[in-house]
Write a protein that holds these residues in place. Structure first.
Motif, PDB file in Angstrom:
ATOM      1  N   UNK A   1       0.132   0.619  19.332  1.00 55.14           N
ATOM      2  CA  UNK A   1       1.200   0.641  18.327  1.00 55.14           C
ATOM      3  C   UNK A   1       0.692   1.294  17.051  1.00 55.14           C
ATOM      4  N   UNK A   2       1.642   1.942  16.326  1.00 57.09           N
ATOM      5  CA  UNK A   2       1.252   2.611  15.080  1.00 57.09           C
ATOM      6  C   UNK A   2       1.025   1.586  13.962  1.00 57.09           C
ATOM      7  N   UNK A   3       1.874   0.574  14.001  1.00 58.47           N
ATOM      8  CA  UNK A   3       1.843  -0.391  12.911  1.00 58.47           C
ATOM      9  C   UNK A   3       0.590  -1.267  13.004  1.00 58.47           C
ATOM     10  N   UNK A   4      -0.041  -1.449  11.841  1.00 61.86           N
ATOM     11  CA  UNK A   4      -1.311  -2.175  11.806  1.00 61.86           C
ATOM     12  C   UNK A   4      -1.176  -3.574  12.375  1.00 61.86           C
ATOM     13  N   UNK A   5      -0.214  -4.318  11.893  1.00 64.19           N
ATOM     14  CA  UNK A   5      -0.065  -5.713  12.324  1.00 64.19           C
ATOM     15  C   UNK A   5       0.209  -5.767  13.816  1.00 64.19           C
ATOM     16  N   UNK A   6       1.095  -4.935  14.249  1.00 61.98           N
ATOM     17  CA  UNK A   6       1.452  -4.884  15.664  1.00 61.98           C
ATOM     18  C   UNK A   6       0.235  -4.538  16.514  1.00 61.98           C
TER      19      UNK A   6
ATOM     20  N   UNK B   1      -2.710   5.813  12.146  1.00 61.19           N
ATOM     21  CA  UNK B   1      -2.918   4.390  12.402  1.00 61.19           C
ATOM     22  C   UNK B   1      -4.130   3.893  11.604  1.00 61.19           C
ATOM     23  N   UNK B   2      -5.149   4.722  11.562  1.00 65.56           N
ATOM     24  CA  UNK B   2      -6.359   4.346  10.827  1.00 65.56           C
ATOM     25  C   UNK B   2      -6.034   4.116   9.353  1.00 65.56           C
ATOM     26  N   UNK B   3      -5.280   5.083   8.749  1.00 63.12           N
ATOM     27  CA  UNK B   3      -4.939   4.957   7.325  1.00 63.12           C
ATOM     28  C   UNK B   3      -4.201   3.659   7.048  1.00 63.12           C
ATOM     29  N   UNK B   4      -3.139   3.432   7.823  1.00 62.55           N
ATOM     30  CA  UNK B   4      -2.315   2.251   7.586  1.00 62.55           C
ATOM     31  C   UNK B   4      -3.073   0.972   7.886  1.00 62.55           C
ATOM     32  N   UNK B   5      -3.768   1.019   9.017  1.00 62.75           N
ATOM     33  CA  UNK B   5      -4.411  -0.209   9.470  1.00 62.75           C
ATOM     34  C   UNK B   5      -5.553  -0.622   8.549  1.00 62.75           C
ATOM     35  N   UNK B   6      -6.372   0.376   8.144  1.00 59.91           N
ATOM     36  CA  UNK B   6      -7.502   0.013   7.272  1.00 59.91           C
ATOM     37  C   UNK B   6      -7.008  -0.433   5.900  1.00 59.91           C
ATOM     38  N   UNK B   7      -5.899   0.168   5.437  1.00 59.41           N
ATOM     39  CA  UNK B   7      -5.333  -0.294   4.170  1.00 59.41           C
ATOM     40  C   UNK B   7      -4.886  -1.746   4.303  1.00 59.41           C
ATOM     41  N   UNK B   8      -4.201  -2.014   5.430  1.00 51.66           N
ATOM     42  CA  UNK B   8      -3.722  -3.379   5.642  1.00 51.66           C
ATOM     43  C   UNK B   8      -4.895  -4.344   5.797  1.00 51.66           C
ATOM     44  N   UNK B   9      -5.929  -3.874   6.536  1.00 50.66           N
ATOM     45  CA  UNK B   9      -7.112  -4.723   6.732  1.00 50.66           C
ATOM     46  C   UNK B   9      -7.784  -5.025   5.394  1.00 50.66           C
TER      47      UNK B   9
ATOM     48  N   UNK C   1       1.547   0.724  -0.736  1.00 48.02           N
ATOM     49  CA  UNK C   1       2.246   2.025  -0.666  1.00 48.02           C
ATOM     50  C   UNK C   1       1.675   2.897   0.443  1.00 48.02           C
ATOM     51  N   UNK C   2       0.312   2.829   0.592  1.00 45.31           N
ATOM     52  CA  UNK C   2      -0.301   3.609   1.686  1.00 45.31           C
ATOM     53  C   UNK C   2       0.242   3.132   3.029  1.00 45.31           C
ATOM     54  N   UNK C   3       0.334   1.802   3.175  1.00 45.36           N
ATOM     55  CA  UNK C   3       0.855   1.253   4.437  1.00 45.36           C
ATOM     56  C   UNK C   3       2.294   1.728   4.676  1.00 45.36           C
ATOM     57  N   UNK C   4       3.141   1.636   3.600  1.00 46.01           N
ATOM     58  CA  UNK C   4       4.543   2.050   3.746  1.00 46.01           C
ATOM     59  C   UNK C   4       4.634   3.531   4.098  1.00 46.01           C
ATOM     60  N   UNK C   5       3.818   4.325   3.387  1.00 43.85           N
ATOM     61  CA  UNK C   5       3.847   5.776   3.627  1.00 43.85           C
ATOM     62  C   UNK C   5       3.450   6.113   5.054  1.00 43.85           C
ATOM     63  N   UNK C   6       2.362   5.461   5.524  1.00 35.80           N
ATOM     64  CA  UNK C   6       1.931   5.814   6.879  1.00 35.80           C
ATOM     65  C   UNK C   6       2.929   5.299   7.918  1.00 35.80           C
ATOM     66  N   UNK C   7       3.575   4.152   7.594  1.00 32.39           N
ATOM     67  CA  UNK C   7       4.602   3.649   8.519  1.00 32.39           C
ATOM     68  C   UNK C   7       5.754   4.664   8.604  1.00 32.39           C
ATOM     69  N   UNK C   8       6.171   5.181   7.450  1.00 34.77           N
ATOM     70  CA  UNK C   8       7.258   6.159   7.426  1.00 34.77           C
ATOM     71  C   UNK C   8       6.882   7.422   8.194  1.00 34.77           C
ATOM     72  N   UNK C   9       5.635   7.846   8.002  1.00 34.96           N
ATOM     73  CA  UNK C   9       5.191   9.045   8.712  1.00 34.96           C
ATOM     74  C   UNK C   9       5.180   8.798  10.221  1.00 34.96           C
ATOM     75  N   UNK C  10       4.795   7.568  10.590  1.00 30.67           N
ATOM     76  CA  UNK C  10       4.821   7.218  12.012  1.00 30.67           C
ATOM     77  C   UNK C  10       6.228   7.324  12.575  1.00 30.67           C
TER      78      UNK C  10
END
Lengths: 146, 512
Positions: free
Chosen positions: A120-125, B301-309, B328-337
């Protein structure tokens, strides 16, 4: 019992590797993971050849998390080889990949994969999915050989 | 002059000559009959005159009174013959001869009367016997002269009749012969000339048809004039002329077809080239989509996930502002996804085989309705889904269509009190349209042209979030099914999207 079980992660992407290990660490499964970074390494590890000749113990992992897009030998070729060897013929293999292509999915099942999971793309997911995978294959699923 | 006319003239001429010949024969027969009657009359006169001469002698020598009476009877008979004579006469000279005969007979009759009278007087004794004998001798001499005259005249008549018979026969012979000869000659000449014309005509026609048979359509038959062959030749020449024209037309058409064939071949070559180029481009696109799905997603995924982590593991050590930036990084990468996923769906909607499944849009709409309701359970919505919306098409692709249209309807009614979504079908001409209508934000029809273009949006991101790729995907899928899609809207009143899927309909007709 559970200490005997381990996961072989075949992943060429360091960031994905880190994220997967972090997710498994959150559910206390990180120290049961061996990591190789391409298809050739995976085969060497499993058949104790090349750099893994003389690896300690000849146990097979409980489950293999296998990416498709791997350098040298691709994930599907690794799968093919495993299914053609009597010793690894029944070894559970989970395809864990970024691809959502139907042809990859069909080719995987066709090659004898036990499961197909899209990262999944989403981190939490992503974290949840990987943690569930680890728990399922190590704790819930009963392997062919124990 | 036509051959038919010539034949008619020849026949008429021959008939006229034969008629003349018949007239001539009739005339000569008539003349011969008259001449024979004249001759017979002359013969009878001669014999009667001789008989009377004998009776005269009997009377004179023997004094037989019976002979005298018989003489008178014979005289009457001769007179009767002479009375009838004019009806037998032919020429004036014959008439004169008859007159001569009559005069000499009258003369001899008068002399016989005087002899008879002289004898009567002698019996009664008046005069001298010598004188009586002398007078009688003289009268007998005169009678003999008359007799000779009569015979000579009658003989002349006989000769004339004989001469007439001979000349008539000669004339008839000559005229008949000349008529027969001239008719024969005429017929021979006519037959020869006709034969020549016919022969020449047939030969010319034969040559002409042989030449045309061998393919020389420009050959002209050289016949002039106004007979039947000339007419046939003119018709023949006209026919060959028409043949030349039609052959020229055919040749032109053949050339045009050949040219068209070559052009088609050329176009086919170009088309094949274009197809192979397109196939190449498609393969490139596929490879691109594949690498997007694989390679672009991992770093994202790396950008969003590491930011969230970072927030999760070290959030307590970060300042509020730092955490906000990481969010914002998480939101941006989610949008790009989402953008990448949208692009992949769009790209996939134009690739792959088009299945023909039986699709229940009603059922599909109910599923999507449940999913949407679960995603935002706090929202109230009045759904109206007509039953029996069944069609044929690619089920997975049509699900993408319905997801997008219903998702849009759901999204754009977020700010609407008493929101309503209606799904139904309507017939428009030959096409059956499926419609999704809502009473949400709607849009300005002035911008309707941008509706189906990728990455074009009619609303601000902070009003209604979105990536602007859903309707583009919907349109491509509908077009792949050979259908049409139309959108209509009005700001703050709502929007209606309707689409047809004729490809599916056609397949279902074929299968049923």
């Amino acid at each position: 019992m559970i200490s005997n079980k381990c996961i072989l992660l075949v992943e060429d992407n360091r960031q994905d590797e880190k994220l997967i290990l972090r997710a498994l660490r959150k559910v206390n499964l990180a120290n049961q993971v061996d990591v190789v970074r391409d298809g050739q390494q995976a085969l060497d590890y499993l058949f104790q050849e090349g750099e893994f000749a003389g690896r300690e113990g000849d146990d097979l992992p409980t489950v293999i998390l296998l990416d498709i897009g791997l350098p040298r030998v691709s994930g599907l070729d690794v799968l093919k080889r495993l299914r053609s060897e009597p010793r690894t013929r029944l070894l559970p293999v989970v395809i864990l990949t970024s691809s959502d292509e139907e042809r990859d999915r069909l080719a995987s099942y066709d090659g004898g994969a036990n499961s197909f999971v899209r990262k999944p793309l989403d981190f939490a997911e992503f974290a949840v999915t990987v943690a569930r995978l680890g728990i399922y294959w190590l704790a819930v699923n009963r392997p062919p050989q124990e | 002059m036509t051959i038919q006319t010539r034949l008619k003239i020849a026949a008429a001429t021959s008939a006229a000559l034969v008629f003349i010949l018949a007239l001539l024969l009739y005339w000569s027969q008539h003349r011969l009959a008259s001449a024979n009657r004249t001759k017979n009359l002359a013969d009878e006169i001669v014999s009667s005159v001789f008989e009377r001469k004998a009776l005269t002698s009997g009377y004179l020598v023997d004094g037989d009174l019976q002979a005298r009476d018989r003489w008178l009877l014979k005289q009457n008979h001769i007179n009767d013959l002479l009375e009838k004579a004019p009806s037998h006469l032919i020429s004036i000279s014959d008439g004169e001869t008859f007159n001569d005969i009559r005069k000499s007979l009258e003369g001899s009759s008068a002399i016989f009367d005087r002899i008879s009278h002289n004898r009567e007087a002698a019996k009664e004794g008046a005069g001298h016997q010598v004188m009586v004998n002398e007078i009688e001798d003289r009268l007998v001499g005169q009678m003999l002269v008359k007799f000779l005259d009569t015979v000579a005249h009658a003989h002349r008549l006989q000769l004339a009749a004989n001469e007439l018979i001979a000349s008539t026969q000669r004339t008839a012979e000559w005229v008949s012969l000349s008529i027969i000869v001239s008719v024969s000659l005429f017929l021979i000449i006519v037959a020869w000339s006709l034969g020549r014309s016919i022969g020449q005509g047939i030969e010319s026609l034969q040559l002409g048809s042989a030449a045309i048979g061998e393919g020389d359509l420009h050959y002209k038959i050289p016949l002039t004039g106004d007979d039947e062959f000339a007419n046939v030749a003119r018709a023949f020449n006209m026919m060959s002329g028409k043949l030349v024209e039609s052959r020229a037309g055919l040749e032109q058409e053949l050339m045009a077809r050949r040219r068209a064939g070559l052009e088609i071949e050329q176009l086919n070559l170009e088309l094949n080239l274009t197809v192979s180029q397109l196939q190449g481009a498609n393969q490139e696109l596929e490879a691109f989509a594949y690498s997007v799905s694989h390679d672009l997603r991992a770093p994202l995924r790396a950008m969003g996930s590491f930011s969230a982590a970072l927030v999760e593991d070290f959030g307590d050590r970060l300042e509020e502002e730092a955490r906000d930036y990481l969010d914002e990084i998480v939101i941006g990468s989610r949008h790009m996804g989402q953008l990448i996923d949208g692009l992949l769906t769009l790209s996939r909607s134009t690739r792959g085989e088009l299945h023909s499944d039986l699709v229940d849009l009603t059922l599909m709409a109910h599923h999507i309705q449940n999913e949407l309701a679960q995603s935002e359970p706090e929202r109230g919505m009045q759904w109206q889904v007509d039953p029996g919306l069944i069609t044929r098409g690619d089920a997975r692709m049509i699900e993408v269509v319905m997801n997008n249209l219903l998702g849009n309807a759901w999204k754009y009614t977020a700010g609407t009190a008493q929101a309503k979504i209606r799904i139904y079908a309507e017939q428009d001409g030959d096409e059956r349209y499926f419609c999704v209508a809502d009473n949400g934000a709607g849009f300005d029809m002035a911008h309707a042209g941008k509706l189906f273009q990728p990455f074009q949006r009619l609303h601000r991101q902070d009003e209604f979030p979105g990536i602007g790729i859903g309707l583009a995907t919907v349109q491509r899928i509908v077009h792949r099914h050979g259908g049409k899609i139309q959108g209509a809207g009005e700001p703050r009143k709502g929007a209606i999207f309707r689409f047809s899927l004729p490809h599916g309909k056609k397949s279902s007709q074929e299968e049923s």
